[in-house]
Design an enzyme around this catalytic site. Sequence first.
Site, PDB file in Angstrom:
ATOM      1  N   MET A  35       0.845  -1.196   0.000  1.00 46.20           N
ATOM      2  CA  MET A  35       0.000   0.000   0.000  1.00 46.20           C
ATOM      3  C   MET A  35       0.874   1.237   0.000  1.00 46.20           C
ATOM      4  O   MET A  35       1.400   1.631   1.028  1.00 46.20           O
ATOM      5  CB  MET A  35      -0.899   0.006   1.237  1.00 46.20           C
ATOM      6  N   CYS A  36       1.061   1.822  -1.148  1.00 49.95           N
ATOM      7  CA  CYS A  36       1.787   3.082  -1.242  1.00 49.95           C
ATOM      8  C   CYS A  36       0.797   4.179  -1.615  1.00 49.95           C
ATOM      9  O   CYS A  36      -0.353   3.907  -1.926  1.00 49.95           O
ATOM     10  CB  CYS A  36       2.877   3.004  -2.302  1.00 49.95           C
ATOM     11  N   GLY A  37       1.251   5.399  -1.584  1.00 50.36           N
ATOM     12  CA  GLY A  37       0.425   6.516  -2.032  1.00 50.36           C
ATOM     13  C   GLY A  37       1.149   7.248  -3.146  1.00 50.36           C
ATOM     14  O   GLY A  37       2.357   7.482  -3.059  1.00 50.36           O
ATOM     15  N   ARG A  71      -0.198   6.048   4.113  1.00 45.49           N
ATOM     16  CA  ARG A  71      -0.119   4.941   3.145  1.00 45.49           C
ATOM     17  C   ARG A  71       1.286   4.366   3.042  1.00 45.49           C
ATOM     18  O   ARG A  71       1.493   3.339   2.407  1.00 45.49           O
ATOM     19  CB  ARG A  71      -0.595   5.393   1.765  1.00 45.49           C
TER      20      ARG A  71
END
Lengths: 314, 230
Positions: A1-3, A29
């Site tokens: 989960m990255c942003g 995130r």
Amino acid sequence: MCGIAGRILNSPGNVGRDLVALMEAQEHRGADSTGFAIYTIPRDTGYVLRGMGFDKTNLDADMADFTRVLRDTGSDFLTEPQILQDTSAYYCFRIEISDPKDLSAWIADADTLSNRIEIQSCGRSLEIIKDVGGASQVADKHGVRDLIGTHGLGHARLATESSVLPNASHPFWARPFSDVAIVHNGQITDYFTWRNRLERQGYQFLTSNDSELIAIWVSDQMKNGLTMDQALRKSITSIDGVFTYMIAVPEGIGFAKDRFAMKPIVAIEQNGELAAATEEQAVRRVFADECDVINYDGPSLTGIWTVGNSELAA
Amino acid sequence: MSEVVIEVGQRPIREVNEEIQEACKVGRKIRIVNSLSRHNLGVGLPPGAELHFEGSTGYYCGALNTGATLTIERNAGWAVGEGMSDGMITIGGYAGMSAGAAMMGGTIHVKGDTGPRCGVAMKGGNIIVEGKIGYQSGFMAHSGKIIALGGAGDSCADALWQGEVWVTGDVDSVGVDVKIVEPTSEEVAEVDALLDPLGLKDTSRDWRKMISGQRLWYFESRDANAWLMI
């Protein structure tokens, strides 16, 4: 989960400040590292290099060798290199150079030093700033809010596929293509298959991060004649995994989203300007009014946003 | 019942939700302003609570609802009403991915379209969508109904269990193990009874009712290749 985030302005302005706001809103995130790709006002000649050296106790020796490699290819510093050091073992640099005789060949030469000093972006306007830590921390350290430009990308990283290191942070530069940067949220499952193919063509990978692969993969497709739109579409069926990525070039930003629709992206476009991000609450930091947000929630989606009247969508 | 106005802005969501819960305890109607698409607003609301959100909300709005009535003026982010067991959530615009995921009861009414996997793994309740439901909506729905009045995207009702997906309008494609059946007049009357209170009843509709083909219920791993979609 990255942003991830993208921002486009109609004319050069506070793109650094806006990207920091977009990434501060998405810090939850991924707090491992944060990075920014800023397209500053383009130069007519010469390139800006951003990067880092891994051992600041070797700074003088690193720079001496780097200078030698640079001058061997007919290039030289245009200004005094800017070196940023803190308590970390590594140091960061910003260097302006004149045009080498052959950019790709020079980058290959410079990469012989990449175990000590790594070029992380090269462009007429692109500057990639990335480091470990959250958005505010990285922005404060590198003065990102003060950077003026037309567009850019941001990334908050939760490391899943490679180490938490400043050089494994996003964005990634599409080595050796100048002025191409990528941010990615997801996992590429056929990473080594594609990396092996691209390495056999001579491409150099400096990390084991799957996002670096996408940057080079898309650029290679465009080098071989595809438009960005075609390359983005092809990536959806050629690259395996769950992903949403944004790729930036001087003319604008494109995005692609996998067949499973697992990684979000939303955008607000208003009067030719854009804010795009993983989460809607982030783009509301830039467009606070209740203007319409576009949810790119479906599978197998691509899109291109251009800067001003740039031609890219063909 | 007097109305209390709660501002969200950049306040900590925990603080906002605590304020909402306090207002619920004394039975006041709640108007949420400046919500800025923030996440986790109005989670775990008690029966009888009434909330109105001006603007849009972020992820998980109204999740774990046990009987409250929520109205969201504009869009809702991912997983609106996830795991709710009772109550009513009305979304004026678009609902993001996984609207009503794993819900067990109550009703979600979306006036616009939804993102992918609307009603994924739902175990009860009803989701009524005036627009189009997105890719793979109804995926593994165990029970309950998804009713879409504006068509459906690809892979509709994929791997459905005992839930039902009712669609009028175009369906881009159906998922694996889906059986489309002709509903009985009694079943249509049941659906119309759900639509009637929302002002959406129209007896001239041509319904497609999707249920499980039940072949996946007896899944054999040696047959896995038969189910590969991509």
